[in-house]
Scaffold this motif. Structure first.
Motif, PDB file in Angstrom:
ATOM      1  N   UNK A  96       0.816  -1.217   0.000  1.00  0.00           N
ATOM      2  CA  UNK A  96       0.000   0.000   0.000  1.00  0.00           C
ATOM      3  C   UNK A  96       0.850   1.268   0.000  1.00  0.00           C
ATOM      4  N   UNK A  97       2.081   1.174   0.529  1.00  0.00           N
ATOM      5  CA  UNK A  97       2.941   2.351   0.633  1.00  0.00           C
ATOM      6  C   UNK A  97       3.794   2.584  -0.611  1.00  0.00           C
ATOM      7  N   UNK A  98       3.865   1.573  -1.485  1.00  0.00           N
ATOM      8  CA  UNK A  98       4.722   1.702  -2.677  1.00  0.00           C
ATOM      9  C   UNK A  98       3.991   1.214  -3.928  1.00  0.00           C
ATOM     10  N   UNK A  99       2.673   1.200  -3.876  1.00  0.00           N
ATOM     11  CA  UNK A  99       1.875   0.537  -4.906  1.00  0.00           C
ATOM     12  C   UNK A  99       2.069   1.121  -6.300  1.00  0.00           C
ATOM     13  N   UNK A 100       2.475   2.386  -6.382  1.00  0.00           N
ATOM     14  CA  UNK A 100       2.636   3.016  -7.691  1.00  0.00           C
ATOM     15  C   UNK A 100       3.997   2.735  -8.325  1.00  0.00           C
ATOM     16  N   UNK A 101       4.860   2.036  -7.613  1.00  0.00           N
ATOM     17  CA  UNK A 101       6.177   1.724  -8.164  1.00  0.00           C
ATOM     18  C   UNK A 101       6.022   0.845  -9.412  1.00  0.00           C
ATOM     19  N   UNK A 102       6.750   1.174 -10.438  1.00  0.00           N
ATOM     20  CA  UNK A 102       6.608   0.520 -11.744  1.00  0.00           C
ATOM     21  C   UNK A 102       6.785  -0.997 -11.654  1.00  0.00           C
ATOM     22  N   UNK A 103       5.824  -1.710 -12.217  1.00  0.00           N
ATOM     23  CA  UNK A 103       5.925  -3.156 -12.345  1.00  0.00           C
ATOM     24  C   UNK A 103       5.457  -3.965 -11.153  1.00  0.00           C
ATOM     25  N   UNK A 104       5.203  -3.314 -10.022  1.00  0.00           N
ATOM     26  CA  UNK A 104       4.861  -4.075  -8.822  1.00  0.00           C
ATOM     27  C   UNK A 104       3.544  -4.824  -8.970  1.00  0.00           C
ATOM     28  N   UNK A 125      -7.298 -10.260   0.427  1.00  0.00           N
ATOM     29  CA  UNK A 125      -6.229  -9.879  -0.495  1.00  0.00           C
ATOM     30  C   UNK A 125      -6.255  -8.374  -0.745  1.00  0.00           C
ATOM     31  N   UNK A 126      -5.519  -7.644   0.076  1.00  0.00           N
ATOM     32  CA  UNK A 126      -5.448  -6.191  -0.035  1.00  0.00           C
ATOM     33  C   UNK A 126      -3.992  -5.754  -0.122  1.00  0.00           C
ATOM     34  N   UNK A 127      -3.793  -4.478  -0.368  1.00  0.00           N
ATOM     35  CA  UNK A 127      -2.430  -3.944  -0.447  1.00  0.00           C
ATOM     36  C   UNK A 127      -1.744  -3.925   0.919  1.00  0.00           C
ATOM     37  N   UNK A 128      -2.489  -4.199   1.982  1.00  0.00           N
ATOM     38  CA  UNK A 128      -1.891  -4.288   3.319  1.00  0.00           C
ATOM     39  C   UNK A 128      -1.399  -5.690   3.637  1.00  0.00           C
ATOM     40  N   UNK A 129      -1.732  -6.654   2.791  1.00  0.00           N
ATOM     41  CA  UNK A 129      -1.330  -8.038   3.033  1.00  0.00           C
ATOM     42  C   UNK A 129      -0.345  -8.554   1.990  1.00  0.00           C
ATOM     43  N   UNK A 130       0.404  -7.619   1.421  1.00  0.00           N
ATOM     44  CA  UNK A 130       1.511  -7.969   0.525  1.00  0.00           C
ATOM     45  C   UNK A 130       2.713  -7.124   0.932  1.00  0.00           C
ATOM     46  N   UNK A 131       3.831  -7.791   1.184  1.00  0.00           N
ATOM     47  CA  UNK A 131       5.086  -7.097   1.462  1.00  0.00           C
ATOM     48  C   UNK A 131       5.898  -6.998   0.177  1.00  0.00           C
ATOM     49  N   UNK A 132       6.663  -5.913   0.053  1.00  0.00           N
ATOM     50  CA  UNK A 132       7.558  -5.737  -1.084  1.00  0.00           C
ATOM     51  C   UNK A 132       8.989  -5.663  -0.554  1.00  0.00           C
ATOM     52  N   UNK A 133       9.823  -6.596  -0.988  1.00  0.00           N
ATOM     53  CA  UNK A 133      11.202  -6.639  -0.512  1.00  0.00           C
ATOM     54  C   UNK A 133      12.047  -5.573  -1.204  1.00  0.00           C
ATOM     55  N   UNK A 134      13.293  -5.461  -0.778  1.00  0.00           N
ATOM     56  CA  UNK A 134      14.199  -4.477  -1.374  1.00  0.00           C
ATOM     57  C   UNK A 134      14.493  -4.787  -2.837  1.00  0.00           C
ATOM     58  N   UNK A 135      14.229  -6.042  -3.255  1.00  0.00           N
ATOM     59  CA  UNK A 135      14.407  -6.421  -4.664  1.00  0.00           C
ATOM     60  C   UNK A 135      13.099  -6.286  -5.447  1.00  0.00           C
ATOM     61  N   UNK A 136      12.100  -5.622  -4.840  1.00  0.00           N
ATOM     62  CA  UNK A 136      10.781  -5.434  -5.453  1.00  0.00           C
ATOM     63  C   UNK A 136      10.050  -6.753  -5.690  1.00  0.00           C
ATOM     64  N   UNK A 164     -10.706  -3.309  -5.053  1.00  0.00           N
ATOM     65  CA  UNK A 164     -11.288  -2.358  -4.110  1.00  0.00           C
ATOM     66  C   UNK A 164     -10.212  -1.723  -3.231  1.00  0.00           C
ATOM     67  N   UNK A 165      -9.198  -2.496  -2.885  1.00  0.00           N
ATOM     68  CA  UNK A 165      -8.101  -1.958  -2.086  1.00  0.00           C
ATOM     69  C   UNK A 165      -7.351  -0.881  -2.864  1.00  0.00           C
ATOM     70  N   UNK A 166      -7.139  -1.115  -4.147  1.00  0.00           N
ATOM     71  CA  UNK A 166      -6.484  -0.110  -4.991  1.00  0.00           C
ATOM     72  C   UNK A 166      -7.337   1.150  -5.091  1.00  0.00           C
ATOM     73  N   UNK A 167      -8.633   0.971  -5.255  1.00  0.00           N
ATOM     74  CA  UNK A 167      -9.533   2.126  -5.363  1.00  0.00           C
ATOM     75  C   UNK A 167      -9.538   2.949  -4.080  1.00  0.00           C
ATOM     76  N   UNK A 168      -9.379   2.285  -2.946  1.00  0.00           N
ATOM     77  CA  UNK A 168      -9.360   2.994  -1.668  1.00  0.00           C
ATOM     78  C   UNK A 168      -8.039   3.723  -1.446  1.00  0.00           C
ATOM     79  N   UNK A 169      -6.937   3.129  -1.920  1.00  0.00           N
ATOM     80  CA  UNK A 169      -5.612   3.692  -1.648  1.00  0.00           C
ATOM     81  C   UNK A 169      -5.162   4.725  -2.676  1.00  0.00           C
ATOM     82  N   UNK A 170      -5.399   4.422  -3.943  1.00  0.00           N
ATOM     83  CA  UNK A 170      -4.934   5.316  -5.017  1.00  0.00           C
ATOM     84  C   UNK A 170      -6.048   5.470  -6.055  1.00  0.00           C
ATOM     85  N   UNK A 171      -7.133   6.128  -5.694  1.00  0.00           N
ATOM     86  CA  UNK A 171      -8.305   6.192  -6.581  1.00  0.00           C
ATOM     87  C   UNK A 171      -8.006   6.714  -7.980  1.00  0.00           C
TER      88      UNK A 171
END
Length: 216
Positions: A96-104, A125-136, A164-171
């Protein structure tokens, strides 16, 4: 608090409605410990049975996902009688904090399709239940509401939850990010992805209909 000779809980990280999340060590290795907590309002015998069963089921889900090659934390120790699951510690940021990063979102779609292909639905299954590592690399976490299912309805619910999670975070960018997610999903799921996509749309329409009826 020592649980076993080789296992130590160190600090409380988060406390949710159903479980506590602790950081700790296992044989000197950093781990995350999920422990389902008791509910005072439930009959003690029922409470024990529910916590054992849910811990066991969640352990099975994450173990099968891991064995199927889905990007999830490695399950290290599952103890249903003590309502505990120990997983490898994964350092990363919430999607949820980096969702706009290219390719994620494309990569997330790939992992979700692999999970569904293994007969597993996440259930939250929301953007709060996926972690993104330093290697994306996306890592799907928290299978507490998950289940074993190949039912297209259940698969569609997972996909709709992410939308719906995307719509809530980055409409403003949710549509493009959802398209990116589905592109990754289709690459793995192939022709079956269209039925899932259409079912997610159908479920969304149903929800709108009942909301409108409630307002009327």
């Amino acid at each position: 608090m020592a649980v076993l000779d080789f296992f130590v809980e160190e600090s409380l990280v988060a406390k949710g409605a159903e479980a506590e999340l602790w950081s700790g060590t296992m044989l000197g290795m950093p781990v995350v410990i999920k422990r389902r907590t008791s509910k005072a309002y439930r009959d003690p015998a029922l409470d024990f049975k529910l916590r054992v069963n849910r811990t066991f089921e969640e352990g099975r889900l994450i173990s099968k996902a891991y064995m199927a090659g889905v990007s999830v934390p490695a399950p290290l120790f599952i103890d249903p009688i003590n309502f505990m699951i120990v997983e490898d510690y994964v350092k990363g940021e919430l999607l949820r904090d980096v969702v706009e990063r290219k390719g994620l979102m494309h990569s997330v779609g790939v992992e979700v399709a692999k999970m569904h292909g293994a007969g597993i639905v996440h259930g939250d299954l929301t953007t709060s239940n996926v972690l993104i590592t330093s290697e994306d690399k996306p890592v799907i976490i928290d299978f507490g509401l998950g289940a074993f299912s190949n039912d297209v309805e259940d698969l569609g619910v997972d996909v709709l939850l992410m939308k719906k999670s995307l719509e809530a975070n980055v409409p403003a960018k949710a549509g493009a990010l959802y398209d990116e997610f589905m592109k990754g999903y289709r690459e793995v799921a192939g022709a079956a992805s269209e039925e899932v996509y259409k079912r997610a749309e159908e479920i969304e329409r149903r929800g709108r209909y009942f909301q409108e009826r409630a307002i009327d």
